[in-house]
Design an enzyme around this catalytic site. Structure first.
Site, PDB file in Angstrom:
ATOM      1  CG  HIS A  96     -37.169 -54.036  63.553  1.00 37.08           C
ATOM      2  ND1 HIS A  96     -36.729 -54.936  62.605  1.00 37.08           N
ATOM      3  CD2 HIS A  96     -36.991 -52.813  63.021  1.00 37.08           C
ATOM      4  CE1 HIS A  96     -36.330 -54.276  61.535  1.00 37.08           C
ATOM      5  NE2 HIS A  96     -36.470 -52.977  61.758  1.00 37.08           N
ATOM      6  CG  ASP A 392     -31.931 -49.411  60.042  1.00 36.22           C
ATOM      7  OD1 ASP A 392     -32.948 -48.716  60.135  1.00 36.22           O
ATOM      8  OD2 ASP A 392     -31.481 -49.802  58.937  1.00 36.22           O
TER       9      ASP A 392
END
Ligand SMILES: *[C@@H]1O[C@H](CO)[C@@H](O)[C@H](O)[C@H]1NC(C)=O
Ligand SMILES: *[C@@H]1O[C@H](CO)[C@@H](O)[C@H](O)[C@H]1NC(C)=O
Ligand SMILES: *[C@@H]1O[C@H](CO)[C@@H](O)[C@H](O)[C@H]1NC(C)=O
Ligand SMILES: *[C@@H]1O[C@H](CO)[C@@H](O)[C@H](O)[C@H]1NC(C)=O
Length: 509
Positions: A96, A392
């Site tokens: 994102h 992540d």
């Protein structure tokens, strides 16, 4: 219902920062908050694999790179291949875009950032206004539960925790547009693409859903909502129904212990936390639990000065400093080096990302079969474009599993791309190896190749399965079969197994 293993996983994910005092508010990323910075740092700004350097890396310069401020043009080697090769499919995993912190620093004001979208605010994008109005029609799309209740645009004048910012939206409009141009000439998707040809999946967080939509809009402007299904991945590992893997959790636990050991042995880091806590007038462990690097990064990325508290009794008061920030970042970089050497994370990553890689490989095989010479194409086509909008804690293990251990930690709006290519039927001047038994009829068909790109850079020959491929002898690209045998068998070698099942359940760690 969440399975026991899933609960366990979330437990480990939340503890891996070794902040056992904090409840797991959200899935907590591996390195720091889902936003932790790590990543090998080099002097070079552009390259995914840092150029070897003799000086110590500069932890603050690396942090700016992590911000990925969309203010300059970017390289994109996606879509580059040999003449006459045909692009069969593209599978992309993104992290994102820029988001508001997930943690706040105790006793300080939260950074003032506006999460509404406005083309009069910087950074903006030529597609921003049409994107906003297109999202207004999202009700025509198909949403796997529970995605239909997730907001399709960030829209709070004071950002909520973890909310995607306008910067994050712009980063992915740019990513999508970049790849739109990169693949334009390859006719990847016909103008009248079918619902089956485009696969979009995301976790249930608004920042991933919105990032995925911004990317898709840049890639297919004004896409037809009625053809789109947005699918839900409940796990940040995108492991679908194959998430159970006890050994994976054990490796993560070991990794967590390693991370703890190296952290407490770092006296400069410990002293820095003590100093910061004194400035703020809180207990050191309270500060550590608040994961200050997450919020400090946000300040840095948005050009906001670090937070201050008024001077009071007992020595509290003052501002957090860049020097303190640099110490935390420096320790993260040291931790990365140690992590690579210890290899526990790599073993975790192999098991964590197998289900995703297996699915990726299976899709490639399906598309390849659909493109076999003389074969009747499947009505409605195959999945030629896949977008997985992730975190992540997804992209980092994927990089590790592929053997891209030296790659930088996934910055905001990072992208990892798998391209499947097919060579023309007869490669001129290159005698083909004799086809295997029973494959005579296919002998004239083109061959299949894979490219892997990270943030626009071709990293194919850094992967475990193509590192040793001799690209100068005949085949300048990486054969798909290398990837297939890696995923189906070879990748488990590092844990002494030959299958996912055996790796997960086979023997004690
Ligand atoms: C882009 O933004 C970063 C971070 O604010 C800054 O350091 C850099 O100089 C900017 N680059 C350009 C070309 O404006
Ligand atoms: C954002 O929220 C405001 C107030 O709740 C609303 O009026 C506006 O239509 C929303 N904008 C979008 C793009 O959803
Ligand atoms: C891997 O993919 C195959 C299809 O190619 C599927 O049958 C199998 O269940 C998958 N395994 C896992 C663990 O996801
Ligand atoms: C793998 O198996 C070999 C031989 O059976 C053994 O010596 C080695 O310690 C094992 N390694 C791991 C990581 O289990």
């Amino acid at each position: 219902m969440v399975s026991a293993a899933a609960t366990l996983l979330f437990f480990f994910l939340s503890c891996v920062n070794l902040i056992p005092t904090t409840p797991a508010v959200e899935q907590r990323p591996f390195q720091t908050a889902d936003g932790g910075v790590g990543g090998a740092l080099g002097k070079s700004r552009k390259r995914v694999f840092p150029v070897p350097h003799t000086q110590e890396p500069d932890p603050v310069a690396g942090a700016y790179e992590y911000c990925n401020t969309p203010n300059r043009s970017e390289q994109a080697l996606e879509g580059h291949s040999l003449p006459d090769y045909k692009l069969l499919s593209v599978q992309i995993m993104i992290r994102h875009g820029d988001r508001y912190p997930i943690y706040s620093i105790p006793k300080t004001k939260r950074p003032a950032i506006d999460c509404t979208l406005s083309s009069s605010r910087k950074p903006s994008h030529p597609l921003l206004n049409s994107f906003i109005s297109h999202m207004g029609q999202g009700g025509q799309g198909h949403w796997e539960s529970p995605l239909s209740s997730v907001p399709r645009l960030p829209n709070h004048s004071a950002c909520e925790m973890g909310e995607l910012t306008q910067t994050g939206v712009v980063q992915h409009l740019r990513n999508g547009q970049l790849l739109h141009h990169a693949y334009k000439h390859h006719n990847l998707l016909p103008p009248k693409w079918s619902p089956r040809q485009v696969w979009v999946e995301t976790t249930g967080k608004s920042r991933t859903l919105q990032s995925g939509l911004a990317f898709l809009y840049g890639f297919i402007p004004d896409f037809d909502w009625s053809k789109l299904t947005v699918r839900h991945q409940w796990s940040t590992l995108f492991c679908g129904s194959a998430c159970d893997c006890p050994a994976r959790n054990r490796y993560l636990e070991e990794e967590q212990k390693r991370q703890y050991r190296i952290r407490v042995s770092d006296t400069e880091l410990e002293k820095t936390y003590v100093d910061m806590a004194r400035t703020l007038g809180v207990l050191t462990r309270q500060l550590r639990a608040a994961n200050p690097i997450d919020s400090l990064l946000c300040h840095l990325c948005h050009g906001i000065s670090f937070p201050c508290v008024p001077v009071g009794e007992s020595g509290a008061g003052g501002c957090l400093t860049m020097a303190q920030f640099a110490v935390i970042r420096r320790q993260q970089l040291d931790d990365e080096v140690d992590r690579r050497q210890a290899k526990l994370y790599h073993k975790y990553a192999i098991m964590a990302m197998y289900p995703y890689l297996n699915r990726t490989a299976t899709k490639m095989e399906r598309v390849a079969r659909d493109n076999e010479a003389g074969r009747q194409r499947r009505a409605g086509g195959e999945e030629v474009f896949t977008l997985s909008s992730a975190h992540d804690v997804t992209v980092a293990p994927l990089l590790s599993a592929l053997g891209l251990e030296e790659a930088r930690f996934p910055r905001f709006a990072a992208r990892l791309v798998f391209e499947l290519w097919k060579s023309p039927p007869a490669i001129q001047g290159q005698p083909k190896k004799k086809a295997g038994k029973g494959e005579k009829s296919k002998a004239k068909d083109g061959e299949l190749f894979l490219r892997v790109l990270y943030n626009g850079e071709d990293v194919t020959f850094h992967t475990t399965f193509c590192r040793t491929h001799d690209r100068h002898a005949g085949q300048p690209l990486c054969p798909l079969k290398n990837f297939l045998s890696f995923v189906r068998k070879d990748m488990f070698r590092v844990v002494n197994a030959t299958s996912y099942q055996e790796a997960c359940y086979g023997r004690p760690v």
